[in-house]
Design an enzyme around this catalytic site. Structure first.
Site, PDB file in Angstrom:
ATOM      1  N   LYS A  14     -29.434  21.978  24.382  1.00 27.71           N
ATOM      2  CA  LYS A  14     -28.634  23.072  24.949  1.00 27.71           C
ATOM      3  C   LYS A  14     -28.020  23.920  23.835  1.00 27.71           C
ATOM      4  O   LYS A  14     -27.986  25.151  23.917  1.00 27.71           O
ATOM      5  CB  LYS A  14     -27.554  22.495  25.881  1.00 27.71           C
ATOM      6  CG  LYS A  14     -28.167  21.919  27.161  1.00 27.71           C
ATOM      7  CD  LYS A  14     -27.238  20.992  27.940  1.00 27.71           C
ATOM      8  CE  LYS A  14     -28.015  20.318  29.080  1.00 27.71           C
ATOM      9  NZ  LYS A  14     -27.236  19.305  29.803  1.00 27.71           N
ATOM     10  N   GLN A  38     -21.240  16.735  29.313  1.00 33.68           N
ATOM     11  CA  GLN A  38     -22.529  16.056  29.477  1.00 33.68           C
ATOM     12  C   GLN A  38     -22.378  14.794  30.329  1.00 33.68           C
ATOM     13  O   GLN A  38     -21.532  13.960  30.077  1.00 33.68           O
ATOM     14  CB  GLN A  38     -23.118  15.711  28.091  1.00 33.68           C
ATOM     15  CG  GLN A  38     -24.491  15.084  28.151  1.00 33.68           C
ATOM     16  CD  GLN A  38     -25.555  15.994  28.779  1.00 33.68           C
ATOM     17  OE1 GLN A  38     -25.606  17.195  28.525  1.00 33.68           O
ATOM     18  NE2 GLN A  38     -26.411  15.427  29.620  1.00 33.68           N
ATOM     19  N   ASP A  92     -22.060  25.064  34.298  1.00 32.15           N
ATOM     20  CA  ASP A  92     -23.061  24.053  34.644  1.00 32.15           C
ATOM     21  C   ASP A  92     -22.988  23.724  36.144  1.00 32.15           C
ATOM     22  O   ASP A  92     -23.791  22.939  36.659  1.00 32.15           O
ATOM     23  CB  ASP A  92     -22.812  22.780  33.812  1.00 32.15           C
ATOM     24  CG  ASP A  92     -24.051  21.912  33.661  1.00 32.15           C
ATOM     25  OD1 ASP A  92     -25.169  22.459  33.712  1.00 32.15           O
ATOM     26  OD2 ASP A  92     -23.903  20.686  33.507  1.00 32.15           O
TER      27      ASP A  92
END
Ligand code: NAP
Length: 279
Positions: A54, A98, A121
């Site tokens: 990412k 994450q 996200d």
């Protein structure tokens, strides 16, 4: 019949070209580029790799990424404090926590500590609720990426029977709501579902998102269906047995090169939008 290949690598590459220009103009107006903060808790190898991918993607389009690495012993309170400080940091436009975090941390509480404006996200309950109600918000990156891929190939979902296999908070559930919002009839399957092969037999669109290598057999899938495989496993296969399907379904995502690149690309796109909304 030869299936249309839903080429996520290609669509992501094309979008990156457009994003490079949008990043340039944000940098001109703001004095600094769009910035994504990535938070990694602990030292899980797969998570490290995902975060690095990412960060590399940010770099490719001229975005900044700030890596925050916290020890595996971090508590829920400590992680929330970190997120709150990023929420109020004006030079940070998006926050990626994450998944998964170490077990002692309440992941849901920490996801929901991310401000809606920086939830690039698409992991917060508030974002999920707004998306489900058809309101403008950032979507969970993988299902939003799948929707963008279908749109890129002009695949219309209205009236289809869509079968989504998996109901996780980041994938199956938001996927089902996004498809429902496009006027498909949606069946959501999970580990307690009975007669999965029969349900899939009646699908026009199948999304495999259950995390088991090639669990969904090609023989369950009807001719002419649209096949989306969100799974990815170390041996390079997905959640669907794709091999025998290429010459008898309407459209198909390859693994790799289908859903995966669209996930990262959607994270970039939503980060750029977050930064544009701040201008
Ligand atoms: P997850 O959190 O483990 O959820 C799996 C879901 O599948 C659960 O809802 C589970 O049902 C259901 N399931 C498990 N076994 C099943 C079975 N035999 N029959 C029907 N349903 C079953 O996984 P996830 O995070 O959603 O990920 C799913 C897959 O997508 C994985 O292969 C993962 O690697 C992949 N993925 C890819 C990307 C990408 O960018 N390409 C991103 C995220 C995930 P219950 O709810 O009943 O337990």
């Amino acid at each position: 019949m030869s299936a249309i290949l839903l080429d996520g690598t290609l669509v992501a590459k094309q979008t990156e070209q457009q994003l490079i220009n949008r990043v340039k103009s944000i940098r001109l107006k703001n004095g600094y580029p769009p910035t994504l903060a990535t938070i990694l808790v602990g030292s899980d190898l797969a998570s490290k790799t995902y975060v690095r991918m990412k960060q590399n993607a940010c770099r490719r389009i001229g975005m900044e990424s700030v890596a925050i690495e916290l020890p595996a012993t971090t508590t829920t309170e400590e992680l929330k404090e970190k997120i709150f400080s990023l929420n109020s940091n004006k030079s940070c436009h998006g926050i990626l926590l994450q998944h998964p975090v170490p077990r002692q941390i309440n992941e849901r509480l920490c996801f929901d500590a991310i401000s809606l404006q920086k939830d690039v996200d698409g992991v917060t309950c508030l974002g999920f609720g707004k998306m489900s109600m058809g309101q403008r918000t950032f979507g969970s990156a993988t299902p939003r990426g799948i929707m963008r891929l279908l749109a890129a190939y002009d695949i219309k979902l209205a009236g289809m029977h869509a079968v989504v296999v998996g109901r996780s908070p980041i994938l199956g559930k938001p996927m089902s709501m996004m498809i429902l919002n496009e006027d498909a009839t949606v069946t959501v399957c999970h580990s307690k579902t009975k007669n999965l092969p029969e349900i899939i037999q009646s699908a026009d669109l199948i999304v495999g998102a259950l995390g088991r290598p090639e669990y969904i057999k090609a023989s369950w899938i009807p001719d002419g269906a649209v096949v989306i495989d969100a799974g990815f496993h170390p041996n390079g296969c997905g959640d669907i047995e794709l091999g025998p399907l290429y010459d008898r379904v309407a459209a198909i995502t390859p693994v790799p090169g289908g859903v995966g690149p669209m996930t990262i690309n959607t994270l970039l796109l939503q980060s750029v939008i977050a930064a544009e909304q701040k201008l």
